[in-house]
Design a protein around this motif. Structure first.
Motif, PDB file in Angstrom:
ATOM      1  N   VAL A  34     -11.908 -73.216  46.121  1.00  0.00           N
ATOM      2  CA  VAL A  34     -10.992 -72.131  45.782  1.00  0.00           C
ATOM      3  C   VAL A  34     -11.574 -70.776  46.190  1.00  0.00           C
ATOM      4  O   VAL A  34     -12.700 -70.445  45.828  1.00  0.00           O
ATOM      5  CB  VAL A  34     -10.684 -72.143  44.270  1.00  0.00           C
ATOM      6  N   HIS A  35     -10.786 -70.024  46.935  1.00  0.00           N
ATOM      7  CA  HIS A  35     -11.157 -68.641  47.245  1.00  0.00           C
ATOM      8  C   HIS A  35     -10.579 -67.679  46.208  1.00  0.00           C
ATOM      9  O   HIS A  35     -11.190 -66.652  45.917  1.00  0.00           O
ATOM     10  CB  HIS A  35     -10.658 -68.254  48.638  1.00  0.00           C
ATOM     11  N   ALA A  36      -9.405 -68.011  45.674  1.00  0.00           N
ATOM     12  CA  ALA A  36      -8.795 -67.129  44.682  1.00  0.00           C
ATOM     13  C   ALA A  36      -7.664 -67.846  43.964  1.00  0.00           C
ATOM     14  O   ALA A  36      -7.102 -68.834  44.457  1.00  0.00           O
ATOM     15  CB  ALA A  36      -8.274 -65.854  45.338  1.00  0.00           C
ATOM     16  N   SER A  37      -7.348 -67.328  42.794  1.00  0.00           N
ATOM     17  CA  SER A  37      -6.184 -67.741  42.027  1.00  0.00           C
ATOM     18  C   SER A  37      -5.466 -66.455  41.621  1.00  0.00           C
ATOM     19  O   SER A  37      -5.968 -65.357  41.863  1.00  0.00           O
ATOM     20  CB  SER A  37      -6.601 -68.546  40.796  1.00  0.00           C
ATOM     21  N   SER A  38      -4.290 -66.573  41.025  1.00  0.00           N
ATOM     22  CA  SER A  38      -3.609 -65.365  40.561  1.00  0.00           C
ATOM     23  C   SER A  38      -3.220 -65.517  39.098  1.00  0.00           C
ATOM     24  O   SER A  38      -3.241 -66.618  38.549  1.00  0.00           O
ATOM     25  CB  SER A  38      -2.372 -65.062  41.414  1.00  0.00           C
ATOM     26  N   ILE A  39      -2.876 -64.397  38.487  1.00  0.00           N
ATOM     27  CA  ILE A  39      -2.487 -64.407  37.075  1.00  0.00           C
ATOM     28  C   ILE A  39      -0.968 -64.307  36.995  1.00  0.00           C
ATOM     29  O   ILE A  39      -0.353 -63.427  37.592  1.00  0.00           O
ATOM     30  CB  ILE A  39      -3.135 -63.239  36.317  1.00  0.00           C
ATOM     31  N   ASN A  40      -0.386 -65.239  36.274  1.00  0.00           N
ATOM     32  CA  ASN A  40       1.055 -65.269  36.055  1.00  0.00           C
ATOM     33  C   ASN A  40       1.348 -65.137  34.568  1.00  0.00           C
ATOM     34  O   ASN A  40       0.444 -65.277  33.731  1.00  0.00           O
ATOM     35  CB  ASN A  40       1.634 -66.571  36.597  1.00  0.00           C
ATOM     36  N   GLY A  41       2.611 -64.900  34.246  1.00  0.00           N
ATOM     37  CA  GLY A  41       2.975 -64.787  32.843  1.00  0.00           C
ATOM     38  C   GLY A  41       2.603 -66.020  32.041  1.00  0.00           C
ATOM     39  O   GLY A  41       2.255 -65.922  30.856  1.00  0.00           O
ATOM     40  N   THR A  42       2.648 -67.179  32.674  1.00  0.00           N
ATOM     41  CA  THR A  42       2.290 -68.416  31.983  1.00  0.00           C
ATOM     42  C   THR A  42       0.842 -68.388  31.519  1.00  0.00           C
ATOM     43  O   THR A  42       0.517 -68.858  30.423  1.00  0.00           O
ATOM     44  CB  THR A  42       2.520 -69.627  32.903  1.00  0.00           C
ATOM     45  N   ASP A  43      -0.044 -67.848  32.345  1.00  0.00           N
ATOM     46  CA  ASP A  43      -1.450 -67.728  31.942  1.00  0.00           C
ATOM     47  C   ASP A  43      -1.585 -66.904  30.664  1.00  0.00           C
ATOM     48  O   ASP A  43      -2.321 -67.275  29.740  1.00  0.00           O
ATOM     49  CB  ASP A  43      -2.258 -67.045  33.048  1.00  0.00           C
ATOM     50  N   LEU A  44      -0.878 -65.779  30.631  1.00  0.00           N
ATOM     51  CA  LEU A  44      -0.976 -64.882  29.484  1.00  0.00           C
ATOM     52  C   LEU A  44      -0.375 -65.512  28.234  1.00  0.00           C
ATOM     53  O   LEU A  44      -0.917 -65.369  27.132  1.00  0.00           O
ATOM     54  CB  LEU A  44      -0.272 -63.562  29.807  1.00  0.00           C
ATOM     55  N   GLN A  45       0.726 -66.254  28.393  1.00  0.00           N
ATOM     56  CA  GLN A  45       1.350 -66.918  27.251  1.00  0.00           C
ATOM     57  C   GLN A  45       0.459 -68.038  26.714  1.00  0.00           C
ATOM     58  O   GLN A  45       0.293 -68.189  25.503  1.00  0.00           O
ATOM     59  CB  GLN A  45       2.711 -67.478  27.655  1.00  0.00           C
ATOM     60  N   PHE A  46      -0.090 -68.829  27.604  1.00  0.00           N
ATOM     61  CA  PHE A  46      -0.981 -69.922  27.177  1.00  0.00           C
ATOM     62  C   PHE A  46      -2.189 -69.363  26.436  1.00  0.00           C
ATOM     63  O   PHE A  46      -2.527 -69.816  25.351  1.00  0.00           O
ATOM     64  CB  PHE A  46      -1.436 -70.709  28.398  1.00  0.00           C
ATOM     65  N   ARG A  47      -2.854 -68.388  27.052  1.00  0.00           N
ATOM     66  CA  ARG A  47      -4.063 -67.827  26.438  1.00  0.00           C
ATOM     67  C   ARG A  47      -3.774 -67.163  25.102  1.00  0.00           C
ATOM     68  O   ARG A  47      -4.563 -67.250  24.158  1.00  0.00           O
ATOM     69  CB  ARG A  47      -4.683 -66.796  27.389  1.00  0.00           C
ATOM     70  N   GLY A  48      -2.605 -66.516  25.004  1.00  0.00           N
ATOM     71  CA  GLY A  48      -2.253 -65.833  23.768  1.00  0.00           C
ATOM     72  C   GLY A  48      -1.787 -66.744  22.658  1.00  0.00           C
ATOM     73  O   GLY A  48      -1.636 -66.297  21.519  1.00  0.00           O
ATOM     74  N   GLY A  49      -1.522 -68.011  22.976  1.00  0.00           N
ATOM     75  CA  GLY A  49      -1.130 -68.968  21.946  1.00  0.00           C
ATOM     76  C   GLY A  49       0.357 -69.104  21.739  1.00  0.00           C
ATOM     77  O   GLY A  49       0.793 -69.841  20.852  1.00  0.00           O
ATOM     78  N   GLN A  50       1.166 -68.424  22.570  1.00  0.00           N
ATOM     79  CA  GLN A  50       2.618 -68.543  22.407  1.00  0.00           C
ATOM     80  C   GLN A  50       3.098 -69.973  22.643  1.00  0.00           C
ATOM     81  O   GLN A  50       4.122 -70.387  22.126  1.00  0.00           O
ATOM     82  CB  GLN A  50       3.362 -67.600  23.361  1.00  0.00           C
ATOM     83  N   LEU A  51       2.360 -70.728  23.446  1.00  0.00           N
ATOM     84  CA  LEU A  51       2.701 -72.120  23.715  1.00  0.00           C
ATOM     85  C   LEU A  51       1.656 -73.046  23.103  1.00  0.00           C
ATOM     86  O   LEU A  51       1.429 -74.152  23.591  1.00  0.00           O
ATOM     87  CB  LEU A  51       2.796 -72.355  25.230  1.00  0.00           C
ATOM     88  N   GLY A  52       1.070 -72.595  22.007  1.00  0.00           N
ATOM     89  CA  GLY A  52      -0.033 -73.299  21.370  1.00  0.00           C
ATOM     90  C   GLY A  52       0.169 -74.780  21.118  1.00  0.00           C
ATOM     91  O   GLY A  52      -0.692 -75.600  21.464  1.00  0.00           O
ATOM     92  N   PRO A  53       1.286 -75.200  20.496  1.00  0.00           N
ATOM     93  CA  PRO A  53       1.477 -76.622  20.211  1.00  0.00           C
ATOM     94  C   PRO A  53       1.414 -77.505  21.444  1.00  0.00           C
ATOM     95  O   PRO A  53       1.015 -78.655  21.369  1.00  0.00           O
ATOM     96  CB  PRO A  53       2.875 -76.656  19.575  1.00  0.00           C
ATOM     97  N   LEU A  54       1.808 -76.938  22.615  1.00  0.00           N
ATOM     98  CA  LEU A  54       1.780 -77.721  23.844  1.00  0.00           C
ATOM     99  C   LEU A  54       0.387 -77.785  24.451  1.00  0.00           C
ATOM    100  O   LEU A  54       0.099 -78.665  25.262  1.00  0.00           O
ATOM    101  CB  LEU A  54       2.741 -77.112  24.874  1.00  0.00           C
ATOM    102  N   LEU A  55      -0.467 -76.865  24.060  1.00  0.00           N
ATOM    103  CA  LEU A  55      -1.739 -76.688  24.739  1.00  0.00           C
ATOM    104  C   LEU A  55      -2.959 -77.012  23.888  1.00  0.00           C
ATOM    105  O   LEU A  55      -4.039 -77.252  24.426  1.00  0.00           O
ATOM    106  CB  LEU A  55      -1.849 -75.240  25.238  1.00  0.00           C
ATOM    107  N   ALA A  56      -2.800 -77.039  22.562  1.00  0.00           N
ATOM    108  CA  ALA A  56      -3.949 -77.175  21.677  1.00  0.00           C
ATOM    109  C   ALA A  56      -4.810 -78.381  22.017  1.00  0.00           C
ATOM    110  O   ALA A  56      -6.047 -78.318  21.963  1.00  0.00           O
ATOM    111  CB  ALA A  56      -3.483 -77.250  20.222  1.00  0.00           C
ATOM    112  N   SER A  57      -4.182 -79.461  22.411  1.00  0.00           N
ATOM    113  CA  SER A  57      -4.943 -80.672  22.712  1.00  0.00           C
ATOM    114  C   SER A  57      -5.721 -80.568  24.014  1.00  0.00           C
ATOM    115  O   SER A  57      -6.570 -81.415  24.305  1.00  0.00           O
ATOM    116  CB  SER A  57      -4.010 -81.882  22.777  1.00  0.00           C
ATOM    117  N   GLN A  58      -5.429 -79.529  24.837  1.00  0.00           N
ATOM    118  CA  GLN A  58      -6.095 -79.375  26.124  1.00  0.00           C
ATOM    119  C   GLN A  58      -7.265 -78.402  26.083  1.00  0.00           C
ATOM    120  O   GLN A  58      -7.919 -78.181  27.102  1.00  0.00           O
ATOM    121  CB  GLN A  58      -5.091 -78.902  27.180  1.00  0.00           C
ATOM    122  N   LEU A  59      -7.525 -77.794  24.933  1.00  0.00           N
ATOM    123  CA  LEU A  59      -8.651 -76.871  24.830  1.00  0.00           C
ATOM    124  C   LEU A  59      -9.970 -77.621  24.984  1.00  0.00           C
ATOM    125  O   LEU A  59     -10.115 -78.727  24.494  1.00  0.00           O
ATOM    126  CB  LEU A  59      -8.606 -76.136  23.484  1.00  0.00           C
TER     127      LEU A  59
END
Length: 322
Positions: A34-59
């Motif tokens: 990887v040379h680079a990635s970008s930041i999308n709204g999904t990144d910010l929502q996931f990190r902020g916990g707005q989609l927590g129930p979907l992501l908690a098991s992936q931490l």
């Protein structure tokens, strides 16, 4: 290898760069440096916990849903790409782009344009594919139609303005007042500040739109109905309809309707975007580039009000913010 991860939800301070195991490509997976990635709204929502129930098991979770880089290997079933090729890709819901290496199914990969750096190319996959599939797919956009892009200065919106023009539409871009010049430079025929938009101006709407693309998922069908033409469509980046009016319009076969775009990881669509970039028709709207060592700063900036286009996280050793 290095990767940015968070072990709990919260502000950008939960992000840290750690050493993690290398990915092992399976079957039809391609190993990309990887040379680079970008930041999308999904990144910010996931990190902020707005989609927590979907992501908690992936931490712990590595953000980054798109990448650009160089092929270094692959699984036994890879037939489309060889080591040394420049590529970019949209990853699945497990993210993983903010890392030095990532394994991606070959169907999700496209050839990166040679006319731009791989760091710039990383800004394209998620935003570019979402804009393309919303306009050409769900919106069935045709030349000569009138299109309104709501949120035209954001990552998706900046691509959508340009793609709508390429497809032959008359484009109105809506954004915050201080960002209207940026939207105008993208090619919008008309620019409107967010507060200047009136959805119910003298019904039937004086100049109805054939397509309204709601990039921040802030609108509902009932509020914009008067602004749509007889066969117009409101296309939202929202995953599912969230109001009774949206649901009814989603099921409607005739008349103004509602649609939502679910971005598909299509390598063929990425190849199409590359051709447009190579031809000079599509510009990549990169606002700022951060090194992965400042992943916290990148997320903080991406959440702020000043962003125009995309924020990119570089994994190149010589990279720095700009």
């Amino acid at each position: 290898m290095r990767a940015a991860r968070f072990h709990s939800f919260g502000a950008s301070t939960v992000l840290q760069v750690e050493e993690v195991p290398w990915p092992a490509p399976q079957r039809d997976e391609v190993l990309i440096r990887v040379h680079a990635s970008s930041i999308n709204g999904t990144d910010l929502q996931f990190r902020g916990g707005q989609l927590g129930p979907l992501l908690a098991s992936q931490l712990p979770f590595t953000p980054g849903f798109d990448v650009a880089g160089e092929v270094v290997g692959g699984g036994p079933s890879v037939t489309a790409f060889a080591p040394g090729e420049r590529v970019y890709a949209l990853l699945g819901h497990r993210g993983g782009g903010a890392a030095e290496y990532v394994a991606v199914r070959q169907s999700r990969i496209g050839p990166a344009p040679h006319s731009v750096s791989l760091v710039e190319a990383a800004a394209v996959p998620l935003s570019g594919l979402t804009a393309l599939q919303a306009l050409r797919g769900e919106g069935h956009l045709k030349a000569g139609q009138r299109v309104l892009i709501y949120g035209a200065s954001g990552g998706i919106g900046a691509f959508a303005v340009q793609l709508a023009k390429i497809l032959g539409a008359h484009v109105t871009g809506v954004a915050r007042a201080e960002k209207l010049e940026f939207v105008r430079q993208l090619g919008a025929d008309v620019v409107l500040a967010t507060g200047e938009v009136s959805w119910d101006a003298a019904p039937p709407y004086a100049q109805p739109y054939d397509l309204i693309f709601d990039t921040p998922a802030a609108l509902h069908f009932d509020e914009v109905r008067q602004a749509l033409s007889g066969q117009g469509v409101l296309v939202s980046s929202r995953g599912l309809p969230t109001s009774p009016g949206d649901v009814a319009a989603l099921l409607r076969r005739r008349g103004p309707r509602f649609a939502n775009v679910r971005t598909a990881e299509r390598g063929l669509d990425l190849a199409y975007l590359s051709r447009l970039i190579e031809a000079g028709q599509l510009k990549i709207p990169v606002d700022r580039i951060f090194p992965i060592s400042d992943i916290r700063g990148a997320h903080t900036y991406a959440e702020g009000p000043e962003v125009r286009g995309k924020v990119v996280v570089s994994l190149e050793a010589s990279s720095g913010g700009r």
